[in-house]
Design a protein around this motif. Structure first.
Motif, short mmCIF file in Angstrom:
data_model
loop_
_atom_site.label_atom_id
_atom_site.label_comp_id
_atom_site.label_asym_id
_atom_site.label_seq_id
_atom_site.Cartn_x
_atom_site.Cartn_y
_atom_site.Cartn_z
N SER A 3 0.79 -1.71 -0.20
CA SER A 3 -0.27 -0.01 0.23
C SER A 3 0.88 1.09 0.44
CB SER A 3 -0.83 -0.13 0.87
OG SER A 3 -1.76 1.35 1.80
N THR A 4 0.88 2.06 -0.95
CA THR A 4 1.06 3.30 -0.55
C THR A 4 0.14 4.53 -0.11
OG1 THR A 4 0.83 3.64 -3.37
CG2 THR A 4 2.80 2.41 -2.73
N LEU A 5 -0.97 4.25 -0.62
CA LEU A 5 -2.07 5.30 -0.13
C LEU A 5 -1.85 6.50 1.15
CD1 LEU A 5 -4.68 6.83 -1.94
CD2 LEU A 5 -5.78 5.09 0.46
N PRO A 6 -1.60 6.00 2.00
CA PRO A 6 -1.19 7.18 2.98
C PRO A 6 0.25 7.70 2.93
CG PRO A 6 -1.28 4.84 4.17
CD PRO A 6 -1.68 4.69 2.00
N LEU A 7 1.31 7.78 1.77
CA LEU A 7 2.20 8.56 2.24
C LEU A 7 1.79 9.18 0.92
CD1 LEU A 7 5.56 9.25 2.78
CD2 LEU A 7 6.22 7.93 1.16
N SER A 8 1.38 8.70 -0.26
CA SER A 8 1.28 9.91 -0.84
C SER A 8 -0.29 11.43 -0.98
CB SER A 8 -0.07 8.75 -2.52
OG SER A 8 0.89 7.92 -3.03
N LEU A 9 -0.86 10.70 -0.16
CA LEU A 9 -1.72 11.39 0.79
C LEU A 9 -1.31 12.51 1.89
CD1 LEU A 9 -4.96 9.26 1.91
CD2 LEU A 9 -4.68 10.76 0.27
N LEU A 10 -0.34 12.40 2.36
CA LEU A 10 0.60 13.39 3.46
C LEU A 10 0.58 13.92 1.65
CD1 LEU A 10 1.49 14.23 5.69
CD2 LEU A 10 3.50 12.68 5.57
N ASN A 11 1.92 14.01 0.65
CA ASN A 11 2.43 13.95 0.32
C ASN A 11 1.89 15.22 -0.94
OD1 ASN A 11 4.42 14.56 -1.71
ND2 ASN A 11 3.49 12.87 -3.23
N TYR A 12 0.72 15.45 -1.05
CA TYR A 12 -0.04 16.11 -1.72
C TYR A 12 -1.02 16.59 -0.85
CZ TYR A 12 -0.57 11.47 -4.86
OH TYR A 12 -0.98 10.66 -5.53
N THR A 13 -0.81 16.39 0.52
CA THR A 13 -1.24 17.47 1.35
C THR A 13 -0.57 18.81 1.38
OG1 THR A 13 -3.02 16.05 2.87
CG2 THR A 13 -2.09 18.04 3.98
N VAL A 14 0.98 17.84 1.21
CA VAL A 14 1.83 18.52 1.59
C VAL A 14 2.30 19.62 0.58
CG1 VAL A 14 4.82 19.20 1.07
CG2 VAL A 14 3.84 16.86 3.15
N LEU A 15 2.55 19.29 -0.65
CA LEU A 15 2.13 20.27 -1.93
C LEU A 15 0.88 21.25 -2.12
CD1 LEU A 15 2.85 16.92 -4.44
CD2 LEU A 15 4.79 18.65 -3.94
N PHE A 16 -0.02 20.76 -1.07
CA PHE A 16 -1.43 21.61 -1.15
C PHE A 16 -0.88 23.05 -0.48
CE2 PHE A 16 -5.20 23.01 0.12
CZ PHE A 16 -5.90 23.38 -0.81
N LEU A 17 -0.59 22.40 0.56
CA LEU A 17 -0.76 23.78 1.50
C LEU A 17 0.93 24.64 1.22
CD1 LEU A 17 -1.03 21.77 5.44
CD2 LEU A 17 -2.92 23.09 4.17
N ALA A 18 1.95 24.01 0.93
CA ALA A 18 3.72 24.85 0.28
C ALA A 18 2.45 25.39 -0.98
CB ALA A 18 4.45 24.18 -0.21
N GLY A 19 1.54 24.87 -1.86
CA GLY A 19 1.11 26.02 -3.21
C GLY A 19 0.05 26.86 -2.84
N LEU A 20 -0.64 26.52 -1.48
CA LEU A 20 -1.18 27.41 -1.37
C LEU A 20 -0.49 28.45 -0.08
CD1 LEU A 20 -4.02 27.57 -0.64
CD2 LEU A 20 -4.59 27.21 1.42
N LEU A 21 0.55 28.98 0.30
CA LEU A 21 2.01 29.55 1.30
C LEU A 21 2.42 30.29 -0.91
CD1 LEU A 21 2.82 27.79 3.97
CD2 LEU A 21 1.44 30.05 3.95
#
Length: 472
Positions: A358-376
């Motif tokens: 399973s790779t979904l947990p790390l993927s979701l964390l990565n997408y969250t990091v990308l989203f928040l950094a993009g928002l900043l």
């Protein structure tokens, strides 16, 4: 960019955090299940033998690899001798080296460079710890192996720090030049970095109204440092291949010289992402295959229609560029897939021990990091970088941009990831609740994550030995 030295309390925080990271990485790396070095990492270890075996005594100029630089094997040579004398497996030595590198990079080099180049404000220990935690979560197993990605990046960050904080002293610039050439030798994709740093230094010197004699001494020290590290590579190239350049040749086969990067261009059309595995059950055949290739049907169609096989030289490169021009919309979409796949981290290791996990947990964390950094970044879009900041940004991101047309791997985008982590951790606002906890932001986040999941699923569906699911 010149700043005052950090305060005494902050230096204490840095030392304690770096020490804690070193201890933590040592404990973790020695608990990982890897039992040996693999593929590229083993190649660097094996190359150390070129200094000894041809002559049965150490000879620096006996190193004759046409595809790898001399410096990393040279640094590993004493540890290979120690491994031979003690019969300790090589990975035990590289784990120690990796722990030192990780602690230095996440504990000091990256935060210190941020302060020297971007914002001089002190960084609290929670911000520093959050930055180090993101590095650990996404890249921790890389530090088991003697690869050049993090090492060369750490060297370049140290170069930036030396120029920013010690740029008025020729002795420190001599060291900066040597470290810059060391990074270029380990990762030839940084070859343009030296020229950009010299150009940026000239512009900055004129802005500070330094006299030409002072500028000459400072730049001369930097170039001399580069020459000291580049001279052995030049001598090796001249001796073994009659090539008078201090840069690594990056020839895959000396008998038929072919640039490694050019050969990657054609492969990048057929493959939208590449991974390496040590899973003995992949694929489900008698012979394990370390290559995991996610094929690109559109790229393969372009190769067939344009009759592209391999890019060997300038003539083939021109053919490749003409094919790109004939298929601009498809090529733009293909490169967009490469960018997304380079930013889609699913494993904290360069060598996958289990392909179908399973790779979904790390993927979701990565997408969250990308989203928040993009928002900043979106909120700070009106803050234009200064000239020195542009130079640093281009030096760090330039190699990532050059990797886009190739068979992309997530490690090619490591500089971008560290920039993202720095933005998220070092610029996280104290009043984050009033701009983050809103319905439009929540809806945008859900839409972003769903889009990423769809694109990621599409990539995994095209795995060469059968589709892989997000959640098996």
């Amino acid at each position: 960019m010149s700043l005052q030295p950090s305060s005494a309390p902050e230096r204490v925080i840095v030392r304690r955090l770096t020490g804690a990271l070193l201890l933590g990485y040592l404990v973790y790396l020695f608990s990982t299940p890897y039992t040996a070095l693999y593929y590229d990492s083993m190649t660097y270890w094996d190359l150390t033998g070129l200094y000894y075996y041809p002559t049965k005594s150490f000879r620096l100029l006996s190193f004759n690899s046409s595809i790898r630089g001399y410096l990393l094997p040279l640094l590993l040579f004493p540890f290979r001798v120690a491994a031979y004398l003690t019969h300790v497996p090589p990975i035990q030595f590289t784990r120690v080296l990796g722990a030192v590198l990780a602690a230095g990079l996440f504990g000091w080099a990256a935060p210190a460079t941020w302060q020297a180049v971007v914002a001089p404000a002190p960084l609290s220990w929670p911000r520093r710890l959050a930055f180090a935690a993101l590095g650990f979560l996404f890249w921790r197993d890389y530090f088991n192996f003697p690869l050049t990605d993090f090492l060369s990046l750490g060297l370049m960050l140290t170069v930036f720090w030396l120029i920013a904080r010690r740029g008025q002293r020729p002795g420190w610039l001599l060291l900066a030049g040597a470290l810059c050439m060391a990074a270029v030798n380990m990762r030839p994709v940084y070859a343009g970095a030296a020229g950009l740093l010299v150009l940026g230094g000239l512009v900055l010197a004129r802005q500070q109204r330094l006299g030409w004699p002072v500028v000459g001494r400072l730049l001369g020290a930097f170039v001399l440092g580069m020459a000291l590290v580049g001279a052995p590579q030049l001598a090796m190239n001249a001796r073994h291949y009659d090539q008078y350049t201090p840069l690594v040749l990056t020839w895959k086969n000396p008998a038929a010289p072919q640039s490694l990067y050019l050969s990657q261009l054609s492969w990048g059309l057929a493959v939208q992402k590449y991974e390496t595995t040590i899973d003995p059950n992949y694929p489900n055949t008698k012979e394990p295959d370390p290559r995991i290739m996610y094929v690109d049907k559109v790229g393969q169609r372009i190769m067939d229609e344009e009759q592209i096989s391999f890019v060997y030289g300038l003539r083939d490169l021109n053919h490749y560029l003409v094919a790109v021009g004939h298929n601009l919309p498809d090529m733009a979409a293909l490169y967009a897939r490469h960018i997304f796949n380079g930013l889609d981290v699913k494993y904290p290791t360069p060598y996958l021990p289990r392909v179908y996990g399973s790779t979904l947990p790390l993927s979701l964390l990565n997408y969250t990091v990308l989203f928040l950094a993009g928002l900043l970044l979106l909120g700070r879009r009106h803050q234009r970088p200064s000239w020195p900041q542009w130079v640093v940004l281009v030096v760090l991101v330039g190699p990532c941009l050059l990797a886009i047309p190739t068979a992309i791997e997530c490690r090619f985008f490591i500089p971008i990831y560290l920039l993202i982590y720095a933005v998220l951790c070092f610029q996280w606002p104290t009043d984050w609740r009033q701009w983050l906890l809103r319905w439009p932001v929540a809806l945008a986040y859900v839409a972003f994550v769903l889009m990423c999941l769809v694109m990621s699923s599409n990539t995994m569906w095209h795995m060469s030995n059968g589709p892989r699911l997000l959640w098996p």
